[in-house]
Design a protein around this motif. Sequence first.
Motif, short mmCIF file in Angstrom:
data_model
loop_
_atom_site.label_atom_id
_atom_site.label_comp_id
_atom_site.label_asym_id
_atom_site.label_seq_id
_atom_site.Cartn_x
_atom_site.Cartn_y
_atom_site.Cartn_z
N VAL A 63 1.40 -10.19 0.60
CA VAL A 63 1.65 -9.03 -0.26
C VAL A 63 0.74 -7.88 0.17
CG1 VAL A 63 1.42 -8.11 -2.61
CG2 VAL A 63 2.48 -10.35 -2.24
N ALA A 64 -0.53 -8.20 0.40
CA ALA A 64 -1.48 -7.19 0.84
C ALA A 64 -1.09 -6.63 2.21
CB ALA A 64 -2.89 -7.78 0.89
N ALA A 65 -0.62 -7.51 3.11
CA ALA A 65 -0.22 -7.07 4.44
C ALA A 65 0.95 -6.09 4.36
CB ALA A 65 0.16 -8.27 5.30
N GLN A 66 1.91 -6.38 3.47
CA GLN A 66 3.03 -5.45 3.28
C GLN A 66 2.49 -4.07 2.90
OE1 GLN A 66 6.72 -6.09 3.28
NE2 GLN A 66 5.82 -7.60 4.65
N ALA A 67 1.57 -4.04 1.95
CA ALA A 67 1.03 -2.77 1.48
C ALA A 67 0.29 -2.03 2.59
CB ALA A 67 0.10 -3.01 0.29
N LEU A 68 -0.53 -2.75 3.33
CA LEU A 68 -1.28 -2.13 4.43
C LEU A 68 -0.34 -1.49 5.43
CD1 LEU A 68 -3.98 -4.90 5.06
CD2 LEU A 68 -4.41 -2.60 4.17
N TYR A 69 0.64 -2.26 5.89
CA TYR A 69 1.56 -1.74 6.91
C TYR A 69 2.42 -0.61 6.36
CZ TYR A 69 0.51 -5.26 10.45
OH TYR A 69 -0.09 -6.01 11.41
N HIS A 70 2.86 -0.72 5.12
CA HIS A 70 3.67 0.35 4.53
C HIS A 70 2.89 1.65 4.45
CE1 HIS A 70 6.36 -2.82 2.34
NE2 HIS A 70 6.62 -2.74 3.63
N ALA A 71 1.64 1.57 4.01
CA ALA A 71 0.81 2.77 3.90
C ALA A 71 0.50 3.35 5.28
CB ALA A 71 -0.48 2.44 3.16
N PHE A 84 5.88 0.75 14.99
CA PHE A 84 5.12 -0.49 15.18
C PHE A 84 4.72 -1.06 13.82
CE2 PHE A 84 0.74 -2.19 15.11
CZ PHE A 84 0.97 -3.40 15.76
N MET A 85 4.23 -0.21 12.92
CA MET A 85 3.80 -0.67 11.61
C MET A 85 4.98 -1.25 10.82
SD MET A 85 0.55 -0.10 11.56
CE MET A 85 -0.72 0.94 12.32
N LEU A 86 6.12 -0.59 10.88
CA LEU A 86 7.28 -1.06 10.12
C LEU A 86 7.83 -2.36 10.72
CD1 LEU A 86 9.12 2.32 9.40
CD2 LEU A 86 7.78 0.93 7.81
N HIS A 87 7.80 -2.48 12.04
CA HIS A 87 8.26 -3.71 12.68
C HIS A 87 7.35 -4.88 12.28
CE1 HIS A 87 9.93 -6.40 15.70
NE2 HIS A 87 8.70 -6.69 16.06
N ALA A 88 6.04 -4.64 12.31
CA ALA A 88 5.10 -5.70 11.91
C ALA A 88 5.32 -6.07 10.45
CB ALA A 88 3.67 -5.23 12.14
N ALA A 89 5.57 -5.08 9.60
CA ALA A 89 5.82 -5.36 8.18
C ALA A 89 7.05 -6.23 8.00
CB ALA A 89 5.98 -4.05 7.41
N GLU A 92 6.06 -9.66 8.70
CA GLU A 92 5.25 -10.16 7.60
C GLU A 92 6.12 -10.52 6.39
OE1 GLU A 92 2.09 -10.72 7.80
OE2 GLU A 92 1.38 -9.55 9.51
N THR A 93 7.29 -9.87 6.27
CA THR A 93 8.21 -10.23 5.19
C THR A 93 8.68 -11.67 5.35
OG1 THR A 93 8.97 -7.94 4.98
CG2 THR A 93 10.39 -9.64 4.04
N ASP A 94 8.86 -12.12 6.60
CA ASP A 94 9.20 -13.52 6.83
C ASP A 94 8.10 -14.42 6.26
OD1 ASP A 94 11.44 -12.66 8.17
OD2 ASP A 94 10.64 -13.05 10.17
N VAL A 112 -0.94 -13.97 -10.05
CA VAL A 112 -0.56 -13.02 -11.10
C VAL A 112 -1.12 -11.64 -10.81
CG1 VAL A 112 -0.40 -14.81 -12.86
CG2 VAL A 112 -2.58 -13.62 -12.53
N LEU A 113 -2.02 -11.54 -9.85
CA LEU A 113 -2.65 -10.26 -9.52
C LEU A 113 -2.01 -9.58 -8.32
CD1 LEU A 113 -6.39 -11.31 -10.01
CD2 LEU A 113 -4.92 -10.07 -11.60
N ASN A 114 -0.81 -10.02 -7.93
CA ASN A 114 -0.17 -9.42 -6.76
C ASN A 114 0.00 -7.90 -6.85
OD1 ASN A 114 0.01 -11.64 -5.11
ND2 ASN A 114 2.09 -12.17 -5.72
N PRO A 115 0.34 -7.33 -8.02
CA PRO A 115 0.42 -5.85 -8.09
C PRO A 115 -0.92 -5.20 -7.75
CG PRO A 115 1.58 -6.81 -9.94
CD PRO A 115 0.84 -7.95 -9.28
N LEU A 116 -2.02 -5.82 -8.17
CA LEU A 116 -3.34 -5.29 -7.84
C LEU A 116 -3.61 -5.39 -6.35
CD1 LEU A 116 -6.13 -4.23 -8.68
CD2 LEU A 116 -6.82 -6.60 -9.08
N TRP A 117 -3.26 -6.54 -5.74
CA TRP A 117 -3.46 -6.69 -4.30
C TRP A 117 -2.66 -5.65 -3.54
CZ3 TRP A 117 -7.33 -9.01 -5.55
CH2 TRP A 117 -7.40 -10.27 -6.16
N TYR A 118 -1.43 -5.38 -3.99
CA TYR A 118 -0.60 -4.39 -3.29
C TYR A 118 -1.20 -2.99 -3.43
CZ TYR A 118 3.46 -2.07 -1.35
OH TYR A 118 4.27 -1.30 -0.54
N ALA A 119 -1.54 -2.61 -4.65
CA ALA A 119 -2.04 -1.26 -4.88
C ALA A 119 -3.35 -1.02 -4.12
CB ALA A 119 -2.25 -1.04 -6.38
#
Length: 213
Positions: A63-71, A84-89, A92-94, A112-119
């Motif tokens: 979840v954190a990796a998705q957020a990092l790459y998206h940002a 490159f960032m979007l391809h890696a993301a 990571e979705t897999d 339960v803290l996934n929204p916090l990890w993403y933000a």
Amino acid sequence: MARGPNLDTFISAADRALRSLLAPPAAGRPVPETPKLEDDAVLSTDEKRESAALMRVNHAGEVAAQALYHAQALFARDPKVREFMLHAAREETDHLAWCEGRLKELGARPSVLNPLWYAGSFGIGALAALMGDKASLGFVAETERQVEGHLKSHLDQLPADDARSRAIVEAMCHDEAGHGRQAESAGAASLPGPVRELMRRTARVMTHTAYRF
């Protein structure tokens, strides 16, 4: 030509965030080949509990990796770096889908803290990207080095008979190492020692918390 984010890219980023947190992740690749689900019967209750806790940590990390790459994609200057960032993301979705599926098999839930990890991770990724593409790529390279070490430690901690979780973690480890090498080849800058240490400490807080919650 380098360009900054516009309204469309912000809308796309918001869409990716909602999908990461609310929609069931769809893997583009099959789950790494493993023994049949019935083989989980050999695991004791304590072993299943330990596997679930470790896979919850891995799921939170994805979840954190998705957020990092998206940002980092959102604020990348060079379109090649953005792609490159979007391809890696997408890869990571897999991982996210594999970990979520394994948690369900083990009768466990994600953090339960996934929204916090993403933000929090989105903010860190945005900061890295705003420092420039080379610094952003350097952040990817260092993150993936640390994640690879983290995943290898999980291979030591997972129950010996949990072949299904092991296969997933091994495949993830292979992908993370590949992302790090690609970032270095694309011109990643070396990060200062204090920054690398801060990254390690931040990751440690997340992993220890996600293990329990």
